[in-house]
Scaffold this motif. Structure first.
Motif, PDB file in Angstrom:
ATOM      1  N   HIS A   1       0.319 -28.585   2.833  1.00 15.52           N
ATOM      2  CA  HIS A   1       1.789 -28.460   2.851  1.00 15.52           C
ATOM      3  C   HIS A   1       2.422 -29.793   3.205  1.00 15.52           C
TER       4      HIS A   1
ATOM      5  N   ASP B   1      13.442 -27.000  -5.012  1.00 16.32           N
ATOM      6  CA  ASP B   1      14.214 -25.856  -5.518  1.00 16.32           C
ATOM      7  C   ASP B   1      15.716 -26.115  -5.433  1.00 16.32           C
TER       8      ASP B   1
ATOM      9  N   TRP C   1      15.797 -23.575   5.574  1.00 13.85           N
ATOM     10  CA  TRP C   1      15.784 -23.431   4.122  1.00 13.85           C
ATOM     11  C   TRP C   1      14.390 -23.077   3.605  1.00 13.85           C
ATOM     12  N   ASN C   2      13.374 -23.739   4.167  1.00  8.52           N
ATOM     13  CA  ASN C   2      12.021 -23.543   3.659  1.00  8.52           C
ATOM     14  C   ASN C   2      11.274 -22.401   4.335  1.00  8.52           C
ATOM     15  N   ASN C   3      11.976 -21.667   5.187  1.00  9.06           N
ATOM     16  CA  ASN C   3      11.383 -20.515   5.858  1.00  9.06           C
ATOM     17  C   ASN C   3      10.102 -20.906   6.598  1.00  9.06           C
ATOM     18  N   LEU C   4      10.148 -22.052   7.266  1.00 12.38           N
ATOM     19  CA  LEU C   4       8.979 -22.550   7.987  1.00 12.38           C
ATOM     20  C   LEU C   4       8.997 -22.032   9.422  1.00 12.38           C
ATOM     21  N   PRO C   5       7.905 -21.466   9.879  1.00 11.66           N
ATOM     22  CA  PRO C   5       7.890 -20.932  11.244  1.00 11.66           C
ATOM     23  C   PRO C   5       7.813 -22.039  12.292  1.00 11.66           C
ATOM     24  N   ALA C   6       8.304 -21.745  13.469  1.00 16.26           N
ATOM     25  CA  ALA C   6       8.161 -22.669  14.596  1.00 16.26           C
ATOM     26  C   ALA C   6       6.690 -22.710  14.992  1.00 16.26           C
ATOM     27  N   ASP C   7       6.184 -23.919  15.236  1.00 14.72           N
ATOM     28  CA  ASP C   7       4.782 -24.033  15.654  1.00 14.72           C
ATOM     29  C   ASP C   7       4.694 -24.880  16.915  1.00 14.72           C
TER      30      ASP C   7
ATOM     31  N   ASN D   1       3.809 -27.002   9.107  1.00 19.09           N
ATOM     32  CA  ASN D   1       5.001 -26.175   9.308  1.00 19.09           C
ATOM     33  C   ASN D   1       6.208 -26.968   9.776  1.00 19.09           C
TER      34      ASN D   1
ATOM     35  N   THR E   1       8.935 -31.049   0.199  1.00 12.13           N
ATOM     36  CA  THR E   1       9.074 -30.999  -1.265  1.00 12.13           C
ATOM     37  C   THR E   1      10.330 -31.746  -1.720  1.00 12.13           C
TER      38      THR E   1
ATOM     39  N   LYS F   1      -0.347 -19.290  17.511  1.00 15.09           N
ATOM     40  CA  LYS F   1       0.506 -20.441  17.849  1.00 15.09           C
ATOM     41  C   LYS F   1       1.681 -20.630  16.895  1.00 15.09           C
ATOM     42  N   LEU F   2       2.124 -19.571  16.247  1.00 17.40           N
ATOM     43  CA  LEU F   2       3.276 -19.639  15.354  1.00 17.40           C
ATOM     44  C   LEU F   2       4.222 -18.491  15.657  1.00 17.40           C
ATOM     45  N   ILE F   3       5.513 -18.731  15.444  1.00 18.37           N
ATOM     46  CA  ILE F   3       6.445 -17.610  15.548  1.00 18.37           C
ATOM     47  C   ILE F   3       6.548 -17.018  14.152  1.00 18.37           C
ATOM     48  N   ALA F   4       5.524 -16.332  13.751  1.00 21.12           N
ATOM     49  CA  ALA F   4       5.445 -15.713  12.429  1.00 21.12           C
ATOM     50  C   ALA F   4       4.276 -14.734  12.444  1.00 21.12           C
TER      51      ALA F   4
ATOM     52  N   GLN G   1       1.521 -24.554  -4.709  1.00 20.67           N
ATOM     53  CA  GLN G   1       0.725 -23.725  -3.807  1.00 20.67           C
ATOM     54  C   GLN G   1      -0.298 -22.848  -4.529  1.00 20.67           C
TER      55      GLN G   1
ATOM     56  N   VAL H   1       3.511 -30.148  -3.744  1.00 21.00           N
ATOM     57  CA  VAL H   1       2.240 -29.410  -3.826  1.00 21.00           C
ATOM     58  C   VAL H   1       2.509 -28.055  -4.475  1.00 21.00           C
TER      59      VAL H   1
ATOM     60  N   GLN I   1       9.474 -18.559   0.073  1.00 17.26           N
ATOM     61  CA  GLN I   1       9.236 -19.994  -0.075  1.00 17.26           C
ATOM     62  C   GLN I   1       7.730 -20.203  -0.041  1.00 17.26           C
TER      63      GLN I   1
ATOM     64  N   ARG J   1       5.267 -18.217   2.082  1.00 20.52           N
ATOM     65  CA  ARG J   1       5.970 -17.659   3.234  1.00 20.52           C
ATOM     66  C   ARG J   1       7.089 -16.743   2.740  1.00 20.52           C
TER      67      ARG J   1
ATOM     68  N   TRP K   1       8.217 -30.255   8.454  1.00 20.02           N
ATOM     69  CA  TRP K   1       8.292 -31.260   7.387  1.00 20.02           C
ATOM     70  C   TRP K   1       9.297 -32.357   7.712  1.00 20.02           C
TER      71      TRP K   1
ATOM     72  N   ASN L   1       9.522 -13.270   9.899  1.00 21.61           N
ATOM     73  CA  ASN L   1       8.830 -14.281   9.083  1.00 21.61           C
ATOM     74  C   ASN L   1       7.362 -13.918   8.902  1.00 21.61           C
TER      75      ASN L   1
END
Lengths: 83, 314
Positions: free
Chosen positions: B187, B194, B61-67, B85, B190, A68-71, B159, B157, A20, A23, B87, A35
């Motif tokens: 970011h 998709d 779905w968007n594979n966004l990491p926890a922040d 991260n 969206t 600060k990210l789990i990635a 990328q 956006v 995505q 990422r 949305w 991730n």
């Protein structure tokens, strides 16, 4: 799985299973998914990632822990299945 | 056009699917997704229970990491705010209980008119998201054309084109767009571009268990929202109104309307929304004219001063 010891440039091998934007999810040889996010200084571009997922290519990723990210932050992606 | 979800559900009696269902949004959202039409979200905050399914579905779905890892200290809110991260963000707004000394000049902020104990005080919950503005200020400010309107009338956006200048961040009147310093790109939501292309409704709307987030064609959603407001008024919730529909709060300052609009029961500021958002591009011409006027005025003043000095010497 070739997860190296923790350090600024650890390595991991696996298959890119989800993409995505900049990422991606790397499933390592042990079946565990991780991730990643492409670093702004990475030797790869966002538009190159979907091709890796579609081909299910084995890759080696050099990475560091994202702050600060789990990635993880991917700095370099090398193809391992080059014919 | 709205389709009743049950109309097509009978076509799929099995509980396990081996392929993607064509036009799945007809089953889950009662809408057929077609390019060229306008789509958006109607978020009815009166039925939001703060479960954060939308946040989880979006991240998944968007594979966004926890922040923002750690305790925020903000009650049940663990994501804090919309970010590069995150949305979808569920606001938890605890309202002050009504007090005996509340007067007409200083009314109660509670949701009910009775004296509530502190632990039973009123809560407002709202799942915030990018508004996908009709006149999107982020898009207007983007120097590279990375932000664009899709065939579904949403704002995305690209990328690979974003250069991370951050103009969109300061242009957004809602504070939605964010830069990620790790990848150097802007970011935001969206509206699951998709998924729309694949005939799937956005992940957050599909995951919402109370239909607080509804996805559909804008004209249908506006009708639904108007009906819901009328219904709430009839039930005694006279404070209900829409934010972001044409000629309503949120659609001020030449914004026209927001593709993601809300049904609120308190002032917009209570939900961390601007009362009267405006398009920054509308201020460019006056600002430029003011600059030119200042230069002209200073030049004129300098000319008068130099002319006066020369006359004195002579």
């Amino acid at each position: 799985m070739s997860k190296a010891a923790a350090g600024p440039m650890a390595e991991m091998e696996g298959v890119v299973t989800v993409v995505q934007e900049g990422r991606f999810q790397l499933t390592d040889l042990g079946g565990v998914s991780h991730n990643f996010m492409l670093s702004r200084f990475a030797l790869a571009e966002t538009e190159q990632l979907p091709a890796l997922q579609n081909a299910q290519s084995r890759v080696r990723v050099k990475y560091s822990q994202a702050d600060k990210l789990i990635a993880y932050l991917a700095h370099r992606i090398d193809l391992l299945d080059v014919a | 056009m709205e389709i009743h979800p049950f109309a097509r559900a009978r076509e799929y009696p099995d509980s396990v699917f081996h392929d993607v269902i064509p036009n799945e949004s007809e089953l889950t959202g009662g809408v057929t997704i077609e390019p060229g039409k306008q789509y958006g979200f109607f978020t009815d905050t009166t039925v939001c229970i703060g479960c954060k399914s939308c946040e989880v579905a979006c991240k998944e779905w968007n594979n966004l990491p926890a922040d923002d890892i750690g305790l925020t200290g903000q009650s049940y809110d663990n994501t804090g705010a919309l970010s590069a991260n995150t949305w979808r963000h569920v606001n938890f707004i605890e309202k002050k209980q009504a007090l005996a000394d509340d007067t007409a000049e200083r009314p109660a902020r509670g949701v009910r008119d009775n004296d509530q104990n502190a632990f039973q005080s009123g809560w407002l919950m709202m799942s915030d998201v990018c508004k996908h503005c009709h006149h999107a200020p982020c898009m207007e400010s983007c120097p590279t054309g990375a932000l664009f309107k899709t065939e579904f009338d949403t704002v995305v956006v690209q990328q690979d084109i974003c250069n991370g200048c951050g103009y969109c961040v300061s242009a957004c009147p809602f504070g939605v767009v964010a830069l990620n310093p790790l990848d150097g790109k802007a970011h935001k939501c969206t509206l699951c571009y998709d998924r729309l292309k694949g005939g799937l409704e956005p992940a957050c709307a599909k995951a919402c268990p109370t239909e607080s987030i509804q996805f559909g064609e804008l004209s249908d959603l506006w009708e639904r929202a108007a009906t819901r407001v009328e219904d709430l008024h009839a039930r005694g919730v006279t404070s209900a109104y829409t934010y972001g529909t044409p000629d309503a709060p949120g659609a001020t300052g030449d914004m026209k309307y927001l593709n993601s609009f809300f049904l609120l029961t308190d002032r917009p500021e209570a939900y961390n929304l601007p009362a009267a958002p405006t398009r920054p591009s509308n201020r460019v011409a006056p600002a430029f004219a003011a600059g030119l006027s200042t230069i002209a005025g200073l030049a004129l003043a300098a000319a008068v001063l130099f002319a006066g000095a020369k006359t004195t010497r002579d």
